[in-house]
Motif scaffolding. Sequence first.
Motif, PDB file in Angstrom:
ATOM      1  N   ILE A 192      27.777  43.468  39.387  1.00  0.00           N
ATOM      2  CA  ILE A 192      27.855  44.338  38.212  1.00  0.00           C
ATOM      3  C   ILE A 192      27.929  45.795  38.662  1.00  0.00           C
ATOM      4  O   ILE A 192      27.081  46.270  39.417  1.00  0.00           O
ATOM      5  CB  ILE A 192      26.634  44.145  37.284  1.00  0.00           C
ATOM      6  N   GLU A 193      28.956  46.473  38.169  1.00  0.00           N
ATOM      7  CA  GLU A 193      29.109  47.888  38.492  1.00  0.00           C
ATOM      8  C   GLU A 193      27.904  48.666  37.956  1.00  0.00           C
ATOM      9  O   GLU A 193      27.393  48.395  36.883  1.00  0.00           O
ATOM     10  CB  GLU A 193      30.401  48.413  37.851  1.00  0.00           C
ATOM     11  N   LYS A 194      27.417  49.610  38.691  1.00  0.00           N
ATOM     12  CA  LYS A 194      26.277  50.483  38.377  1.00  0.00           C
ATOM     13  C   LYS A 194      24.926  49.839  38.695  1.00  0.00           C
ATOM     14  O   LYS A 194      23.902  50.508  38.666  1.00  0.00           O
ATOM     15  CB  LYS A 194      26.284  50.960  36.920  1.00  0.00           C
ATOM     16  N   PRO A 228      16.574  50.763  33.916  1.00  0.00           N
ATOM     17  CA  PRO A 228      17.415  51.822  34.463  1.00  0.00           C
ATOM     18  C   PRO A 228      18.900  51.574  34.182  1.00  0.00           C
ATOM     19  O   PRO A 228      19.721  52.450  34.385  1.00  0.00           O
ATOM     20  CB  PRO A 228      17.121  51.774  35.967  1.00  0.00           C
ATOM     21  N   TYR A 229      19.220  50.371  33.696  1.00  0.00           N
ATOM     22  CA  TYR A 229      20.626  49.997  33.454  1.00  0.00           C
ATOM     23  C   TYR A 229      20.833  49.403  32.061  1.00  0.00           C
ATOM     24  O   TYR A 229      21.376  48.311  31.928  1.00  0.00           O
ATOM     25  CB  TYR A 229      21.083  48.960  34.488  1.00  0.00           C
ATOM     26  N   PRO A 230      20.430  50.051  30.997  1.00  0.00           N
ATOM     27  CA  PRO A 230      20.582  49.422  29.677  1.00  0.00           C
ATOM     28  C   PRO A 230      22.041  49.154  29.311  1.00  0.00           C
ATOM     29  O   PRO A 230      22.333  48.249  28.540  1.00  0.00           O
ATOM     30  CB  PRO A 230      19.947  50.436  28.722  1.00  0.00           C
ATOM     31  N   GLU A 231      22.948  49.916  29.891  1.00  0.00           N
ATOM     32  CA  GLU A 231      24.367  49.724  29.559  1.00  0.00           C
ATOM     33  C   GLU A 231      24.922  48.394  30.042  1.00  0.00           C
ATOM     34  O   GLU A 231      25.975  47.955  29.578  1.00  0.00           O
ATOM     35  CB  GLU A 231      25.205  50.889  30.119  1.00  0.00           C
ATOM     36  N   ILE A 232      24.233  47.695  30.962  1.00  0.00           N
ATOM     37  CA  ILE A 232      24.740  46.399  31.431  1.00  0.00           C
ATOM     38  C   ILE A 232      24.231  45.246  30.567  1.00  0.00           C
ATOM     39  O   ILE A 232      24.568  44.103  30.814  1.00  0.00           O
ATOM     40  CB  ILE A 232      24.422  46.142  32.925  1.00  0.00           C
TER      41      ILE A 232
END
Length: 195
Positions: A135-137, A48-52
């Motif tokens: 971590i944001e998000k 759900p958080y690939p951007e991290i």
Amino acid sequence: MQWCFRFYIVLIALFWCLPAAEAQDWGGYKNSLTVKFFGLSLHLKESPYPEIFPNRLDDKGYAALNYGSIIGYERFLVRNDISVRVEQGIYADCAGKLAGFTHLGWRGTIFRKSRHSLNGGFGPTLVYRHSWTTIEKYEDDGYFNKSGNWQYKFYWYGGEFEYNYQLNNNTDLSVNLVPGIPELISFGVGVRKHF
């Protein structure tokens, strides 16, 4: 993460310099030391958080590089077929945070033919990482336990599969697969030296 790569190269160099030992007269080796570069993680479901994941190999976070190493010591109990191994891993996890694991478990030979062998192992494993809650998000789903700035998870059943290719009488090229089900599968590659 250049320090991880340098650390790994130094370990391999020191490891390679260990004196070679002859096979014991009871039909196998007594001990082995394993040093592996870790590796590659394949997630079994879309993150759900690939951007991290700074080192992801695809847009959805299914595959990510982890930079680190695994050191293992193995004591053979029955020839070179059954052993006990302790392993320590330290690496940058999928989010680029400091992480590691400590494992103690049984190993057994699944098959051996010529220079090839496949081993399986299982035993208790403690996995830990610097907390992702900063971590944001990222939204904590409660899967990991918390202790200060760290998150951890203890598994009674942690294990791995390890393929070894015999380079000479005392040294194997070694590739491991850790099935971290239901989350991911990870891979490492290195050498195993018998003494």
